[in-house]
Design a protein around this motif. Structure first.
Motif, short mmCIF file in Angstrom:
data_model
loop_
_atom_site.label_atom_id
_atom_site.label_comp_id
_atom_site.label_asym_id
_atom_site.label_seq_id
_atom_site.Cartn_x
_atom_site.Cartn_y
_atom_site.Cartn_z
N ILE A 52 -45.02 -14.52 3.53
CA ILE A 52 -45.21 -13.13 3.94
C ILE A 52 -44.35 -12.26 3.02
N PRO A 53 -44.97 -11.40 2.22
CA PRO A 53 -44.19 -10.54 1.33
C PRO A 53 -43.32 -9.57 2.14
N TRP A 54 -42.23 -9.15 1.55
CA TRP A 54 -41.31 -8.26 2.26
C TRP A 54 -41.99 -6.96 2.65
N ARG A 55 -42.93 -6.48 1.83
CA ARG A 55 -43.62 -5.22 2.17
C ARG A 55 -44.42 -5.37 3.46
N ALA A 56 -45.09 -6.50 3.62
CA ALA A 56 -45.85 -6.74 4.85
C ALA A 56 -44.92 -6.93 6.03
N GLU A 57 -43.85 -7.69 5.82
CA GLU A 57 -42.89 -7.91 6.91
C GLU A 57 -42.28 -6.59 7.36
N ARG A 58 -42.05 -5.69 6.42
CA ARG A 58 -41.49 -4.38 6.76
C ARG A 58 -42.42 -3.60 7.68
N VAL A 59 -43.73 -3.78 7.53
CA VAL A 59 -44.71 -3.08 8.38
C VAL A 59 -44.75 -3.69 9.77
N HIS A 60 -45.00 -5.00 9.86
CA HIS A 60 -45.24 -5.61 11.18
C HIS A 60 -44.05 -6.37 11.75
N GLY A 61 -43.04 -6.62 10.95
CA GLY A 61 -41.85 -7.29 11.46
C GLY A 61 -41.99 -8.79 11.65
N ILE A 62 -43.09 -9.36 11.18
CA ILE A 62 -43.31 -10.80 11.31
C ILE A 62 -42.77 -11.48 10.07
N SER A 63 -41.83 -12.40 10.26
CA SER A 63 -41.17 -13.06 9.15
C SER A 63 -41.73 -14.46 8.91
N ASN A 64 -41.41 -15.01 7.75
CA ASN A 64 -41.80 -16.39 7.44
C ASN A 64 -41.21 -17.35 8.47
N GLU A 65 -40.01 -17.10 8.91
CA GLU A 65 -39.36 -17.94 9.91
C GLU A 65 -40.15 -17.91 11.23
N MET A 66 -40.66 -16.75 11.60
CA MET A 66 -41.40 -16.62 12.86
C MET A 66 -42.69 -17.44 12.87
N VAL A 67 -43.34 -17.58 11.70
CA VAL A 67 -44.62 -18.28 11.65
C VAL A 67 -44.49 -19.74 11.22
N ARG A 68 -43.28 -20.16 10.90
CA ARG A 68 -43.08 -21.53 10.39
C ARG A 68 -43.68 -22.58 11.33
#
Length: 180
Positions: A55-71
């Motif tokens: 998840i690119p940082w720009r996308a994470e900044r919008v929705h707040g979903i991190s790579n850790e959350m979807v692992r």
């Protein structure tokens, strides 16, 4: 009318290059939003060849979903059949159906599935018809115009956006004199 309102959060804007990281949906049954009939899941994103996507940082900044959350989240091969069963061929509604429907078509096809809802309805288009003199038709503007509020932390998360989109759909259809 019975419809399924849905929303996706993604890694970017291109259905061909980007992945889905969250799906949220609610049913409207007999013109009433039924929050007991919901679908909500994070998704571990993958690319066209099934490779993991970050998840690119720009996308994470919008929705707040991190790579850790979807692992530990399920991937689309597990999630899509469940979501398609939830939709069950009903008409679907999304705020900007071209975006969400485009992602569904590409990703369903990629996994050998069909995205074939009975119809697709767009609350952006309905907002333009209901409020032709307004310039902004994004979900924030529409919610403000209709007196709707997002749950705390709900904006730009699939289920939070779906809750407001479902309420907006019902109110827009009433305003336009169309039975829901």
């Amino acid at each position: 009318m019975n419809v399924v309102v849905f929303d996706l959060e993604t890694t970017g804007l291109s259905p061909e290059r980007d992945g889905i990281v969250e799906i949220g949906a609610l049913r409207i049954v007999d013109g009433q939003v039924d929050e007991t009939q919901k679908f909500e899941t994070l998704v571990r994103p993958t690319g066209e060849a099934g490779q993991p996507l970050l998840i690119p940082w720009r996308a994470e900044r919008v929705h707040g979903i991190s790579n850790e959350m979807v692992r530990g989240a399920p991937g689309l091969p597990e999630v899509l059949p469940e979501f398609l069963d939830f939709v069950n061929g009903w008409p679907v509604v999304a705020h900007n159906i071209g975006f969400d429907g485009g992602f569904m078509r590409v990703h369903a096809r990629r996994h050998g599935l069909d995205w074939t809802p009975a119809a697709e309805h767009c609350t952006v288009q309905l907002s333009r018809r209901a409020f032709p003199k307004e310039r902004a038709h994004n979900l924030n503007a529409l919610a403000d115009r209709l007196g709707l509020n997002f749950a705390p932390g709900g904006r730009h998360r699939s289920f939070g956006d779906v809750q407001v989109t479902a309420q907006a759909y019902v109110r827009l259809m009433e305003r336009l004199g169309v039975g829901v």
